[in-house]
Design a protein around this motif. Structure first.
Motif, PDB file in Angstrom:
ATOM      1  N   GLY A 134       0.872  -1.036   0.091  1.00 51.49           N
ATOM      2  CA  GLY A 134      -0.076   0.066  -0.072  1.00 51.49           C
ATOM      3  C   GLY A 134       0.843   1.223   0.041  1.00 51.49           C
ATOM      4  O   GLY A 134       0.613   2.200  -0.608  1.00 51.49           O
ATOM      5  N   MET A 135       2.133   1.239   0.763  1.00 48.03           N
ATOM      6  CA  MET A 135       2.834   2.382   0.819  1.00 48.03           C
ATOM      7  C   MET A 135       3.431   2.646  -0.619  1.00 48.03           C
ATOM      8  O   MET A 135       3.756   3.768  -1.126  1.00 48.03           O
ATOM      9  N   VAL A 136       3.734   1.552  -1.351  1.00 47.56           N
ATOM     10  CA  VAL A 136       4.275   1.634  -2.809  1.00 47.56           C
ATOM     11  C   VAL A 136       3.445   2.112  -3.678  1.00 47.56           C
ATOM     12  O   VAL A 136       3.897   3.121  -4.390  1.00 47.56           O
ATOM     13  N   GLU A 137       2.162   1.816  -3.505  1.00 49.37           N
ATOM     14  CA  GLU A 137       0.812   2.448  -4.177  1.00 49.37           C
ATOM     15  C   GLU A 137       0.896   3.882  -3.762  1.00 49.37           C
ATOM     16  O   GLU A 137       0.556   4.581  -4.681  1.00 49.37           O
ATOM     17  N   MET A 138       0.937   4.190  -2.848  1.00 48.34           N
ATOM     18  CA  MET A 138       0.958   5.553  -2.303  1.00 48.34           C
ATOM     19  C   MET A 138       1.811   6.371  -2.878  1.00 48.34           C
ATOM     20  O   MET A 138       1.592   7.561  -3.234  1.00 48.34           O
ATOM     21  N   ALA A 139       3.194   5.750  -3.008  1.00 50.80           N
ATOM     22  CA  ALA A 139       4.168   6.783  -3.664  1.00 50.80           C
ATOM     23  C   ALA A 139       3.944   7.050  -5.117  1.00 50.80           C
ATOM     24  O   ALA A 139       3.727   8.179  -5.540  1.00 50.80           O
ATOM     25  N   GLU A 140       3.142   5.950  -5.871  1.00 53.03           N
ATOM     26  CA  GLU A 140       2.797   6.316  -7.241  1.00 53.03           C
ATOM     27  C   GLU A 140       1.572   7.139  -7.424  1.00 53.03           C
ATOM     28  O   GLU A 140       1.696   7.916  -8.140  1.00 53.03           O
ATOM     29  N   GLY A 257      -8.498  11.494 -10.148  1.00 53.08           N
ATOM     30  CA  GLY A 257      -8.102   9.782 -10.338  1.00 53.08           C
ATOM     31  C   GLY A 257      -6.646   9.822  -9.389  1.00 53.08           C
ATOM     32  O   GLY A 257      -6.668   8.609  -8.673  1.00 53.08           O
ATOM     33  N   GLY A 258      -5.933  10.549  -9.352  1.00 49.65           N
ATOM     34  CA  GLY A 258      -4.562  10.565  -8.471  1.00 49.65           C
ATOM     35  C   GLY A 258      -4.933  10.637  -7.131  1.00 49.65           C
ATOM     36  O   GLY A 258      -4.366   9.974  -6.081  1.00 49.65           O
ATOM     37  N   GLY A 259      -5.944  11.530  -6.765  1.00 53.50           N
ATOM     38  CA  GLY A 259      -6.701  11.607  -5.215  1.00 53.50           C
ATOM     39  C   GLY A 259      -7.230  10.216  -4.847  1.00 53.50           C
ATOM     40  O   GLY A 259      -6.828   9.751  -3.709  1.00 53.50           O
ATOM     41  N   GLY A 260      -7.925   9.600  -5.982  1.00 55.84           N
ATOM     42  CA  GLY A 260      -8.512   8.352  -5.490  1.00 55.84           C
ATOM     43  C   GLY A 260      -7.488   7.279  -5.517  1.00 55.84           C
ATOM     44  O   GLY A 260      -7.761   6.428  -4.228  1.00 55.84           O
ATOM     45  N   MET A 261      -6.524   7.398  -5.975  1.00 58.03           N
ATOM     46  CA  MET A 261      -5.400   6.200  -5.704  1.00 58.03           C
ATOM     47  C   MET A 261      -4.825   6.603  -4.583  1.00 58.03           C
ATOM     48  O   MET A 261      -4.356   5.565  -3.740  1.00 58.03           O
ATOM     49  N   LEU A 262      -4.484   7.890  -4.021  1.00 59.65           N
ATOM     50  CA  LEU A 262      -3.800   7.892  -2.891  1.00 59.65           C
ATOM     51  C   LEU A 262      -4.699   7.661  -1.704  1.00 59.65           C
ATOM     52  O   LEU A 262      -4.184   6.759  -0.666  1.00 59.65           O
ATOM     53  N   VAL A 263      -5.897   8.048  -1.741  1.00 59.29           N
ATOM     54  CA  VAL A 263      -6.846   7.490  -0.494  1.00 59.29           C
ATOM     55  C   VAL A 263      -7.095   5.746  -0.638  1.00 59.29           C
ATOM     56  O   VAL A 263      -6.795   5.198   0.385  1.00 59.29           O
ATOM     57  N   GLY A 264      -7.027   5.250  -1.790  1.00 60.69           N
ATOM     58  CA  GLY A 264      -6.934   3.788  -1.730  1.00 60.69           C
ATOM     59  C   GLY A 264      -5.679   3.237  -1.347  1.00 60.69           C
ATOM     60  O   GLY A 264      -5.519   2.145  -0.500  1.00 60.69           O
ATOM     61  N   SER A 265      -4.364   3.847  -1.749  1.00 57.98           N
ATOM     62  CA  SER A 265      -3.300   3.552  -0.962  1.00 57.98           C
ATOM     63  C   SER A 265      -3.000   3.527   0.328  1.00 57.98           C
ATOM     64  O   SER A 265      -2.525   2.563   1.174  1.00 57.98           O
ATOM     65  N   LEU A 266      -3.763   4.650   0.949  1.00 59.15           N
ATOM     66  CA  LEU A 266      -3.776   5.120   2.374  1.00 59.15           C
ATOM     67  C   LEU A 266      -4.547   3.979   3.207  1.00 59.15           C
ATOM     68  O   LEU A 266      -4.147   3.362   4.123  1.00 59.15           O
ATOM     69  N   ALA A 267      -5.823   3.537   2.622  1.00 58.01           N
ATOM     70  CA  ALA A 267      -6.540   2.498   2.920  1.00 58.01           C
ATOM     71  C   ALA A 267      -5.869   1.338   3.298  1.00 58.01           C
ATOM     72  O   ALA A 267      -6.076   0.664   4.162  1.00 58.01           O
TER      73      ALA A 267
END
Length: 425
Positions: A134-140, A257-267
């Motif tokens: 999830g942290m790796v996804e958060m970076a992207e 879209g980037g915000g959605g990915m950030l929220v998903g990676s934080l989740a």
């Protein structure tokens, strides 16, 4: 985790810098050439060389100290960016220079990516692998959210060459973080003893390791098919949105879209994902297909905002679950080889999708729903007719195919029962 976090933070800074360069080079190429085709070729050259060299890179990564493989990737990427910046300053940059630079960067990334993924397995306890993913996804996600906005402002103030020089600084920062951390070595296992004297054998071993495990092979094929559909969609997001809204709205859509990915990676970083991670992959892939279908079926700005946020939220969860599955099911000593083959085959469909998406939209689907087109009196009554509606129909098709692929994957027992039947490495 205390060792992983500095490495991850260096990766985060480097990805933001790479996002700045992608934006700046895309602007430069489009302004100079004025053609979408040459703009799209940046993506092809930026992906295809890395895909082709991945098996060799994976075998080399398992032989080398993985920290040095990551350092090589950072150094190569930084030198490529520095060369482009110097050519810009000298006013001698040409389009083919950019194609060559992104191709070399792709090759260096092919060494860095499996080394980073395999190192994560050695650094992070198994119970925290989903959080680390999830942290790796958060970076992207952070790169997707920040880089376009930041690059747009910096291009005006410090110009394109300044933006690319800033990318070089981020690569240097990543190099320093890796030099400050000691990397553990994988334990010697049976998998680690496969004929070290034969590089060709090691390259092939990554493929045989996967094919000997039907669940992993099924997951790999599932991703390859899904990525083809997603690749077609990703190329056509910009023309679809611009057919119904302004460039300002397009920027807002991409940022959401980037915000959605950030929220998903934080989740997933805090939650850790579902206990049965393959269900997380299936469930959110099905939801993503539904989002694509709805974006095509009801093309409008509010639908675009909702669909892209939900889609990228789910994408972060999907990637986190998938990465954790591979890291837990593959022996650490051979992860370089296995992950490289995984990357090559699952991404191999993307360049093909990028190449055919434009002609498929322009020559097939747009004429079908043009005013007076063959489907104007039937499907056109539901979706609409005119500019952009053919692309919307293509979105409907890609969304349905994504959902059908998910159902087919669920009905394949080795894949559905992957977590229960395939033991952890």
């Amino acid at each position: 985790m205390q060792v992983f976090i500095p490495i991850w933070f260096g990766q985060l800074v480097s990805q933001i810098g790479s996002g700045l360069t992608r934006f700046a080079l895309g602007v430069w190429v489009y302004q100079v050439t004025g053609t979408v085709t040459q703009f799209a070729l940046i993506s092809v050259f930026g992906m295809l060389p890395g895909i082709l060299i991945s098996p060799l890179a994976g075998a080399v990564v398992d032989r080398w100290d993985r920290r040095w493989a990551m350092l090589l990737g950072d150094a190569g990427g930084g030198l490529s960016a520095l060369t482009i910046a110097l050519l810009l300053i000298a006013n001698r940059l040409e389009v083919w220079h950019i194609y060559l630079a992104v191709a070399l960067r792709s090759i260096f990334s092919a060494f860095q990516w499996p080394a980073f993924s395999a190192t994560t397995t050695l650094l992070v306890p198994k119970r925290h692998l989903s959080r680390a993913s999830g942290m790796v996804e958060m970076a992207e996600a952070t790169s997707r959210l920040i880089s376009p906005i930041l690059a747009g402002a910096l291009v005006v103030t410090i110009q394109i060459q300044g933006v690319i020089l800033l990318d070089c600084v981020t690569f240097l920062f990543a190099l320093i973080t890796r030099l400050l951390v000691r990397f553990p070595k994988p334990q010697i296992t049976l998998e680690n003893k496969v004929q070290k004297n034969s590089l060709l054998h090691e390259i092939i071993y990554g493929w045989t390791y996967i094919t000997a495990r039907p669940a992993l092979f099924g997951l790999l094929m599932f991703y390859a098919v899904r990525n083809f559909f997603i690749g077609v969609v990703s190329v056509l997001v910009t023309p679809l949105v611009l057919a119904f809204a302004s460039t300002t709205v397009l920027g807002s859509v991409l940022s959401i879209g980037g915000g959605g990915m950030l929220v998903g990676s934080l989740a997933i970083s805090t939650w850790g994902g579902p206990n049965n991670r393959i269900y997380g992959v299936f469930g959110f892939t099905l939801l993503g297909g539904l989002c694509i279908l709805l974006a095509g079926l009801m093309p409008s700005v509010p639908v675009f905002f909702a669909a892209i946020f939900i889609y990228f939220f789910g994408l972060a969860v999907i990637n986190g679950c998938d990465r954790a599955i591979w890291q837990s099911k593959v022996a650490p000593a051979v992860q370089g080889r296995v992950f490289a083959v995984r990357r090559m085959l699952s991404w191999a469909s993307l360049p093909l999708a990028y190449l055919i998406a434009g002609p498929l939209a322009d020559r097939v689907f747009e004429p079908l729903l043009a005013v007076g087109g063959p489907l104007a009196a039937s499907i056109g009554r539901i979706i609409g007719v005119g500019r952009g509606h053919g692309i919307a129909l293509l979105f409907v098709v890609m969304g349905m195919l994504t959902m059908l692929t998910t159902i087919a994957g669920y009905l394949y027992p080795p894949l559905r029962l992957l977590e229960a039947q395939l033991p952890d490495a």
